[in-house]
Design a protein around this motif. Structure first.
Motif, PDB file in Angstrom:
ATOM      1  N   ASP A 140     -49.608 -29.642  -1.724  1.00 19.59           N
ATOM      2  CA  ASP A 140     -50.021 -28.409  -1.051  1.00 19.59           C
ATOM      3  C   ASP A 140     -50.447 -27.341  -2.044  1.00 19.59           C
ATOM      4  OD1 ASP A 140     -49.517 -29.501   1.460  1.00 19.59           O
ATOM      5  OD2 ASP A 140     -47.405 -28.951   1.371  1.00 19.59           O
ATOM      6  N   ILE A 141     -49.965 -27.447  -3.274  1.00 18.40           N
ATOM      7  CA  ILE A 141     -50.416 -26.616  -4.385  1.00 18.40           C
ATOM      8  C   ILE A 141     -50.753 -27.567  -5.530  1.00 18.40           C
ATOM      9  CG2 ILE A 141     -49.020 -24.619  -3.712  1.00 18.40           C
ATOM     10  CD1 ILE A 141     -47.050 -25.410  -5.937  1.00 18.40           C
ATOM     11  N   VAL A 142     -51.259 -27.035  -6.640  1.00 13.75           N
ATOM     12  CA  VAL A 142     -51.532 -27.873  -7.811  1.00 13.75           C
ATOM     13  C   VAL A 142     -50.421 -27.666  -8.827  1.00 13.75           C
ATOM     14  CG1 VAL A 142     -53.083 -28.323  -9.734  1.00 13.75           C
ATOM     15  CG2 VAL A 142     -54.020 -27.868  -7.451  1.00 13.75           C
ATOM     16  N   ASP A 143     -49.634 -28.699  -9.053  1.00 10.10           N
ATOM     17  CA  ASP A 143     -48.525 -28.658 -10.009  1.00 10.10           C
ATOM     18  C   ASP A 143     -48.188 -30.090 -10.394  1.00 10.10           C
ATOM     19  OD1 ASP A 143     -46.276 -28.267 -11.534  1.00 10.10           O
ATOM     20  OD2 ASP A 143     -45.121 -27.234  -9.990  1.00 10.10           O
ATOM     21  N   VAL A 144     -48.394 -30.412 -11.669  1.00 11.39           N
ATOM     22  CA  VAL A 144     -48.039 -31.724 -12.203  1.00 11.39           C
ATOM     23  C   VAL A 144     -46.753 -31.555 -13.006  1.00 11.39           C
ATOM     24  CG1 VAL A 144     -48.735 -33.623 -13.725  1.00 11.39           C
ATOM     25  CG2 VAL A 144     -50.452 -32.442 -12.319  1.00 11.39           C
ATOM     26  N   GLU A 145     -45.686 -32.176 -12.551  1.00  9.69           N
ATOM     27  CA  GLU A 145     -44.406 -32.111 -13.252  1.00  9.69           C
ATOM     28  C   GLU A 145     -44.132 -33.456 -13.916  1.00  9.69           C
ATOM     29  OE1 GLU A 145     -39.594 -31.573 -12.407  1.00  9.69           O
ATOM     30  OE2 GLU A 145     -41.048 -31.250 -10.793  1.00  9.69           O
ATOM     31  N   ILE A 146     -43.887 -33.430 -15.224  1.00 12.31           N
ATOM     32  CA  ILE A 146     -43.567 -34.654 -15.950  1.00 12.31           C
ATOM     33  C   ILE A 146     -42.220 -34.493 -16.639  1.00 12.31           C
ATOM     34  CG2 ILE A 146     -44.240 -36.307 -17.718  1.00 12.31           C
ATOM     35  CD1 ILE A 146     -47.071 -35.622 -17.320  1.00 12.31           C
ATOM     36  N   CYS A 147     -41.356 -35.484 -16.417  1.00 20.45           N
ATOM     37  CA  CYS A 147     -40.067 -35.543 -17.103  1.00 20.45           C
ATOM     38  C   CYS A 147     -40.100 -36.754 -18.027  1.00 20.45           C
ATOM     39  CB  CYS A 147     -38.921 -35.684 -16.104  1.00 20.45           C
ATOM     40  SG  CYS A 147     -38.903 -34.407 -14.824  1.00 20.45           S
ATOM     41  N   LEU A 160     -54.129 -26.454 -13.033  1.00 22.27           N
ATOM     42  CA  LEU A 160     -55.581 -26.566 -13.164  1.00 22.27           C
ATOM     43  C   LEU A 160     -56.065 -25.857 -14.434  1.00 22.27           C
ATOM     44  CD1 LEU A 160     -56.645 -26.119  -9.449  1.00 22.27           C
ATOM     45  CD2 LEU A 160     -57.085 -28.129 -10.877  1.00 22.27           C
ATOM     46  N   GLY A 161     -56.908 -26.537 -15.181  1.00 22.37           N
ATOM     47  CA  GLY A 161     -57.351 -26.038 -16.479  1.00 22.37           C
ATOM     48  C   GLY A 161     -56.608 -26.698 -17.628  1.00 22.37           C
ATOM     49  N   ASP A 162     -55.461 -27.328 -17.323  1.00 24.39           N
ATOM     50  CA  ASP A 162     -54.667 -28.019 -18.346  1.00 24.39           C
ATOM     51  C   ASP A 162     -55.065 -29.483 -18.442  1.00 24.39           C
ATOM     52  OD1 ASP A 162     -53.204 -25.703 -18.716  1.00 24.39           O
ATOM     53  OD2 ASP A 162     -51.551 -26.338 -17.403  1.00 24.39           O
ATOM     54  N   SER A 168     -46.253 -42.528 -22.222  1.00 22.02           N
ATOM     55  CA  SER A 168     -45.850 -43.916 -22.011  1.00 22.02           C
ATOM     56  C   SER A 168     -47.010 -44.893 -22.047  1.00 22.02           C
ATOM     57  CB  SER A 168     -45.113 -44.057 -20.674  1.00 22.02           C
ATOM     58  OG  SER A 168     -45.944 -43.622 -19.602  1.00 22.02           O
ATOM     59  N   VAL A 169     -48.223 -44.409 -21.740  1.00 19.94           N
ATOM     60  CA  VAL A 169     -49.387 -45.295 -21.706  1.00 19.94           C
ATOM     61  C   VAL A 169     -50.539 -44.798 -22.574  1.00 19.94           C
ATOM     62  CG1 VAL A 169     -48.862 -46.252 -19.429  1.00 19.94           C
ATOM     63  CG2 VAL A 169     -50.220 -44.146 -19.594  1.00 19.94           C
ATOM     64  N   GLY A 170     -50.340 -43.690 -23.285  1.00 24.84           N
ATOM     65  CA  GLY A 170     -51.372 -43.177 -24.166  1.00 24.84           C
ATOM     66  C   GLY A 170     -52.612 -42.699 -23.444  1.00 24.84           C
ATOM     67  N   LEU A 171     -52.424 -42.062 -22.309  1.00 26.91           N
ATOM     68  CA  LEU A 171     -53.548 -41.588 -21.489  1.00 26.91           C
ATOM     69  C   LEU A 171     -53.498 -40.073 -21.345  1.00 26.91           C
ATOM     70  CD1 LEU A 171     -55.899 -41.973 -19.434  1.00 26.91           C
ATOM     71  CD2 LEU A 171     -54.133 -42.291 -17.673  1.00 26.91           C
ATOM     72  N   THR A 172     -54.636 -39.423 -21.547  1.00 29.82           N
ATOM     73  CA  THR A 172     -54.752 -37.984 -21.317  1.00 29.82           C
ATOM     74  C   THR A 172     -55.722 -37.738 -20.171  1.00 29.82           C
ATOM     75  OG1 THR A 172     -54.291 -37.445 -23.636  1.00 29.82           O
ATOM     76  CG2 THR A 172     -55.371 -35.751 -22.309  1.00 29.82           C
ATOM     77  N   LEU A 173     -55.277 -36.983 -19.180  1.00 31.70           N
ATOM     78  CA  LEU A 173     -56.101 -36.649 -18.019  1.00 31.70           C
ATOM     79  C   LEU A 173     -56.108 -35.140 -17.822  1.00 31.70           C
ATOM     80  CD1 LEU A 173     -54.871 -39.200 -15.299  1.00 31.70           C
ATOM     81  CD2 LEU A 173     -57.031 -39.269 -16.557  1.00 31.70           C
ATOM     82  N   SER A 174     -57.208 -34.619 -17.274  1.00 34.85           N
ATOM     83  CA  SER A 174     -57.203 -33.227 -16.852  1.00 34.85           C
ATOM     84  C   SER A 174     -56.503 -33.140 -15.493  1.00 34.85           C
ATOM     85  CB  SER A 174     -58.630 -32.684 -16.745  1.00 34.85           C
ATOM     86  OG  SER A 174     -59.308 -33.285 -15.652  1.00 34.85           O
ATOM     87  N   VAL A 175     -55.858 -32.029 -15.249  1.00 38.55           N
ATOM     88  CA  VAL A 175     -55.238 -31.817 -13.939  1.00 38.55           C
ATOM     89  C   VAL A 175     -56.306 -31.856 -12.857  1.00 38.55           C
ATOM     90  CG1 VAL A 175     -53.953 -30.176 -12.508  1.00 38.55           C
ATOM     91  CG2 VAL A 175     -53.289 -30.538 -14.898  1.00 38.55           C
ATOM     92  N   ALA A 176     -57.511 -31.372 -13.181  1.00 39.86           N
ATOM     93  CA  ALA A 176     -58.612 -31.383 -12.216  1.00 39.86           C
ATOM     94  C   ALA A 176     -58.959 -32.812 -11.797  1.00 39.86           C
ATOM     95  CB  ALA A 176     -59.836 -30.691 -12.807  1.00 39.86           C
ATOM     96  N   ASP A 177     -58.884 -33.768 -12.723  1.00 37.79           N
ATOM     97  CA  ASP A 177     -59.160 -35.164 -12.366  1.00 37.79           C
ATOM     98  C   ASP A 177     -58.078 -35.717 -11.440  1.00 37.79           C
ATOM     99  OD1 ASP A 177     -61.509 -35.335 -13.777  1.00 37.79           O
ATOM    100  OD2 ASP A 177     -60.587 -36.169 -15.581  1.00 37.79           O
ATOM    101  N   ILE A 178     -56.843 -35.347 -11.682  1.00 38.09           N
ATOM    102  CA  ILE A 178     -55.747 -35.816 -10.828  1.00 38.09           C
ATOM    103  C   ILE A 178     -55.913 -35.293  -9.409  1.00 38.09           C
ATOM    104  CG2 ILE A 178     -53.236 -35.705 -10.461  1.00 38.09           C
ATOM    105  CD1 ILE A 178     -52.960 -35.530 -13.534  1.00 38.09           C
ATOM    106  N   TYR A 179     -56.451 -34.077  -9.273  1.00 34.89           N
ATOM    107  CA  TYR A 179     -56.600 -33.441  -7.962  1.00 34.89           C
ATOM    108  C   TYR A 179     -58.043 -33.488  -7.449  1.00 34.89           C
ATOM    109  CZ  TYR A 179     -51.817 -31.766  -7.990  1.00 34.89           C
ATOM    110  OH  TYR A 179     -50.437 -31.705  -7.987  1.00 34.89           O
ATOM    111  N   ALA A 180     -58.838 -34.406  -7.955  1.00 36.25           N
ATOM    112  CA  ALA A 180     -60.223 -34.522  -7.500  1.00 36.25           C
ATOM    113  C   ALA A 180     -60.282 -34.776  -5.994  1.00 36.25           C
ATOM    114  CB  ALA A 180     -60.923 -35.662  -8.243  1.00 36.25           C
ATOM    115  N   ARG A 181     -61.125 -34.032  -5.296  1.00 36.35           N
ATOM    116  CA  ARG A 181     -61.352 -34.113  -3.850  1.00 36.35           C
ATOM    117  C   ARG A 181     -60.196 -33.578  -3.001  1.00 36.35           C
ATOM    118  NH1 ARG A 181     -65.573 -37.171  -1.727  1.00 36.35           N
ATOM    119  NH2 ARG A 181     -66.854 -38.249  -3.269  1.00 36.35           N
ATOM    120  N   VAL A 182     -59.114 -33.156  -3.633  1.00 44.10           N
ATOM    121  CA  VAL A 182     -57.985 -32.609  -2.868  1.00 44.10           C
ATOM    122  C   VAL A 182     -58.390 -31.259  -2.285  1.00 44.10           C
ATOM    123  CG1 VAL A 182     -55.631 -31.713  -3.045  1.00 44.10           C
ATOM    124  CG2 VAL A 182     -56.257 -33.850  -4.187  1.00 44.10           C
ATOM    125  N   ASP A 183     -57.976 -30.998  -1.061  1.00 41.74           N
ATOM    126  CA  ASP A 183     -58.334 -29.760  -0.373  1.00 41.74           C
ATOM    127  C   ASP A 183     -57.091 -28.909  -0.162  1.00 41.74           C
ATOM    128  OD1 ASP A 183     -59.664 -27.800   1.049  1.00 41.74           O
ATOM    129  OD2 ASP A 183     -59.601 -28.898   2.955  1.00 41.74           O
TER     130      ASP A 183
END
Length: 203
Positions: A140-147, A160-162, A168-183
């Motif tokens: 419902d909001i944009v918030d990526v929490e990683i422990c 967003l913007g981060d 664990s897998v050596g992958l870097t993603l933008s928060v915008a990519d994770i939330y692509a098409r989300v409304d």
């Protein structure tokens, strides 16, 4: 997805649960003897979960580790869950239907699952010896929490913007990519600001 109790019986063995799940048209999770029916997620929930699973799968193509979506279970001694996405690096699977050794687990939060994801699942997942990162994604909001295990399971939040690095897998993603098409309001505002900046540059 949300979980609702299926049976009034006080306790059911994990073996009976696993056997019953093979014949069930619906998915259920198992929490310390209780069985819970899973209900469908929202469109935003599916967008976020699929974005993560797709990015992980593409990144791991041709590598030893493997990404899964929400149809493969995680099993411990007293719990069985269907995470929204996960990565497994030890491919000696104890069953063709579940793993017990994920290195990365992703859950998309909703009002009906928040308490379970943030308490019971957090505790159970973090007790798995192989797990390196637990990821909680708001819808419902944009918030990526990683422990991260390497940081004592302290919560790190990204917006967003981060960019987010999944150690664990050596992958870097933008928060915008994770939330692509989300409304949701956060995504709409972010897109509007980006468009305004683009229009200003072109003026």
């Amino acid at each position: 997805m949300s979980a609702q109790p299926k049976f009034d019986k006080p306790w059911k063995s994990i073996e009976d649960y696993l056997a019953g799940e093979l014949d069930s048209d619906l998915k259920h999770e198992y929490i310390d003897g209780q069985i819970y029916a899973m209900t469908g997620g929202s469109i935003n929930h599916e967008r976020i979960a699929l974005n993560m699973a797709t990015e992980l799968r593409n990144h791991l193509r041709g590598k030893p580790c493997e990404a899964f979506g929400s149809n493969v279970k995680i099993k411990t001694d007293r719990h069985v869950f269907y995470p929204d996405a996960m990565v497994v690096c030890n491919q000696n699977y104890p069953s063709e239907y579940y793993t017990d050794s994920p290195v990365l687990v992703v859950e998309v939060l909703s009002k009906s699952t928040r308490r379970l994801d943030e308490t019971v699942k957090r505790r159970v997942y973090q007790s798995i010896p192989t797990l390196l990162e637990y990821v909680l994604l708001e819808q419902d909001i944009v918030d990526v929490e990683i422990c991260r295990r390497s940081e004592g399971w302290v919560s790190n939040h990204y917006f967003l913007g981060d960019e987010v690095h999944f150690q664990s897998v050596g992958l870097t993603l933008s928060v915008a990519d994770i939330y692509a098409r989300v409304d949701n309001d956060d995504v709409r505002t972010f897109i509007a600001v980006q468009q305004a900046a683009k229009d200003t540059q072109q003026a």
